[in-house]
Design a protein around this motif. Sequence first.
Motif, short mmCIF file in Angstrom:
data_model
loop_
_atom_site.label_atom_id
_atom_site.label_comp_id
_atom_site.label_asym_id
_atom_site.label_seq_id
_atom_site.Cartn_x
_atom_site.Cartn_y
_atom_site.Cartn_z
N ALA A 1 84.19 -23.10 18.49
CA ALA A 1 85.24 -22.52 19.31
C ALA A 1 85.94 -23.65 20.06
N LEU A 2 87.12 -23.37 20.56
CA LEU A 2 87.88 -24.34 21.33
C LEU A 2 87.94 -23.90 22.78
N GLY A 3 87.59 -24.81 23.67
CA GLY A 3 87.65 -24.53 25.09
C GLY A 3 88.92 -25.04 25.71
N GLU A 4 88.89 -25.24 27.00
CA GLU A 4 90.06 -25.70 27.74
C GLU A 4 90.53 -27.05 27.21
N GLY A 5 91.83 -27.16 26.99
CA GLY A 5 92.40 -28.40 26.49
C GLY A 5 92.05 -28.68 25.05
N GLY A 6 91.57 -27.66 24.32
CA GLY A 6 91.22 -27.86 22.93
C GLY A 6 89.86 -28.51 22.73
N ARG A 7 89.03 -28.58 23.78
CA ARG A 7 87.72 -29.20 23.65
C ARG A 7 86.86 -28.38 22.68
N ILE A 8 86.23 -29.06 21.74
CA ILE A 8 85.43 -28.38 20.71
C ILE A 8 84.08 -27.99 21.27
N ARG A 9 83.70 -26.73 21.02
CA ARG A 9 82.39 -26.20 21.43
C ARG A 9 81.65 -25.75 20.18
N ILE A 10 80.33 -25.99 20.15
CA ILE A 10 79.53 -25.68 18.97
C ILE A 10 78.26 -24.94 19.38
N ALA A 11 77.90 -23.93 18.59
CA ALA A 11 76.65 -23.20 18.79
C ALA A 11 75.98 -23.00 17.44
N GLY A 12 74.70 -22.68 17.46
CA GLY A 12 74.00 -22.42 16.21
C GLY A 12 72.61 -23.03 16.18
N PRO A 13 71.93 -22.90 15.05
CA PRO A 13 70.52 -23.31 14.96
C PRO A 13 70.30 -24.81 14.88
N THR A 14 71.36 -25.61 14.77
CA THR A 14 71.19 -27.06 14.63
C THR A 14 71.28 -27.80 15.96
N ARG B 1 88.47 -37.94 20.26
CA ARG B 1 87.80 -37.78 21.54
C ARG B 1 88.83 -37.41 22.61
N VAL B 2 88.38 -36.60 23.55
CA VAL B 2 89.27 -36.22 24.64
C VAL B 2 89.84 -37.46 25.31
N SER C 1 82.73 -33.93 23.34
CA SER C 1 83.72 -34.79 23.99
C SER C 1 84.99 -34.91 23.15
N ASP C 2 85.12 -34.01 22.16
CA ASP C 2 86.24 -34.11 21.22
C ASP C 2 87.21 -32.95 21.40
N ALA C 3 88.46 -33.24 21.07
CA ALA C 3 89.50 -32.21 21.08
C ALA C 3 89.85 -31.86 19.64
N GLY C 4 90.20 -30.60 19.43
CA GLY C 4 90.56 -30.17 18.09
C GLY C 4 91.54 -29.04 18.11
N ARG C 5 91.89 -28.59 16.92
CA ARG C 5 92.72 -27.40 16.77
C ARG C 5 92.33 -26.73 15.46
N ILE C 6 92.67 -25.46 15.35
CA ILE C 6 92.40 -24.69 14.15
C ILE C 6 93.70 -24.56 13.36
N ASP C 7 93.69 -25.01 12.10
CA ASP C 7 94.93 -24.99 11.33
C ASP C 7 95.19 -23.60 10.75
N ALA C 8 96.28 -23.48 9.99
CA ALA C 8 96.70 -22.18 9.47
C ALA C 8 95.68 -21.58 8.53
N ASP C 9 94.83 -22.41 7.92
CA ASP C 9 93.80 -21.93 7.01
C ASP C 9 92.49 -21.63 7.72
#
Length: 343
Positions: free
Chosen positions: A182-195, A235-236, A219-227
Motif C-alpha cells: 500500500a502507499l502511505g502519505e507522500g507515496g511512502r511504500i508500506r508492506i505487510a505479509g508473512p515475510t 528513496r524518500v 523509506s521508499d516512495a512509489g506509485r501504482i501504474d495503470a496496470d
Amino acid sequence: MELFWVRGGADEVVASVADWLSADPAPPAVVETSGSTGAPKRVVLPRAAVLASVRASAERLGATGPWVLALPATFVAGLQVVVRSLVAGHRPTLLERDGWPEGEGWFVSLVPTQLRRMLTDPVDVAALRRAHTVLLGGGPIGASLRESAERAGVHVVATYGSAETAGGCVYDGVPLDGVAVALGEGGRIRIAGPTLFTGYDGDPTATAEVLRDGWFQTSDAGRIDADGRLEVIGRVDDVIVSGGLNVPGPAVAERLRTHPGLAAAEVLGVPDPEWGRRVVAFVVPAPPGPAPGLEELRDWVGATEPRAWAPRSLVVLDDIPLLGNGKPDRQALLALAGQQVRP
C-alpha cells in the motif's frame, strides 16, 4: 533470546544456514542492513519469514533449482540465495571462486551495478543467457538496463524488498502471493505479509518507528501504474529539494546513464547556501573518455526531463564507490562531492 547471527565467509554461512534450516526449534536469524545512508541496523528474521519468501519466490518463478552466489552471503539477498539453493537440494555455486556453472536452468541474484558491468563482458553474457532467471534488486533498475539485458538475451526479473521483508517481495511490480503493498502519505511504500521481520535487535525505538499494526513503513516512495503494478520512484530522501523544486535523483541518474559518453552515473543532493540542496552528478566516463562536460550533460537531461532537474555540479570518477553488497556508497559519494565538484 537466542539468535542466529549470519556471519562469516561464504562457506561458513552455507554450513551454518544448513544447520539452521534443520534445527528444531530454530532461533530467528539476524542480518545487517547495508548502512548505505547511516549506521547498519540488525534485522531479526524468523525462519518462517525467510521460508515464506523462498516458497513464494519459487511459485512466482515457476521453478526451483541451483543458485549462484554472486553477492555477500551475510546480507539478506545473499542469505536468500543460500537458503533457496539449499531448500532446492543444491549447494550454491560461489561465483568468485567457482565461476559460472555449466548447463542451463540455474538462478542468480545481482544488483544493477553488477549486471551493468557483466553485460559488457562476453563471457558473463554467455553465462547469464543460460540462467533460468536473473533476479535484479538492491537499487533503481532503469529502463535502459532492462533493455540492454533483453537485447543480450538475458531473462531478468526486477525485485523490490529489503532485509526487513526477507529480501525481494515484489517481482516486476507485482507482490508475491501473501504480500500486501500500500502507499502511505507522500507515496511512502508500506508492506505487510508473512515475510516481515519482527524488529531491530537492541533498538525498540527504531522498530516502533517503522513496524506499525503489522505494516512495515519503508523509506521508499512509489506509485501504482495503470496496470496495478508498483513503480518504485526511489528513496524518500532521494527526492532532492533544490530551489523549492522536487528533483527525483534516480530519474536524473537513469537519464545520464543513457549518454554514450558515460559508463556509470549516480545523482545526489548536497547542501548548498543558494539552492538549499544542489543536484550533483557523479559520473564515470566510458572508454576511452574523457567525460562529457557539465553543460553537455545538462542539455542531455533537459532533452527528456525538465531542464530544472539537470545537475548543477559534476564529479568525475574512475569508478563509483560501492558497499560490500554492491550498492553505491552514498556516504563516500557525499564526501567526494566536497572535494572534487566541478561547478
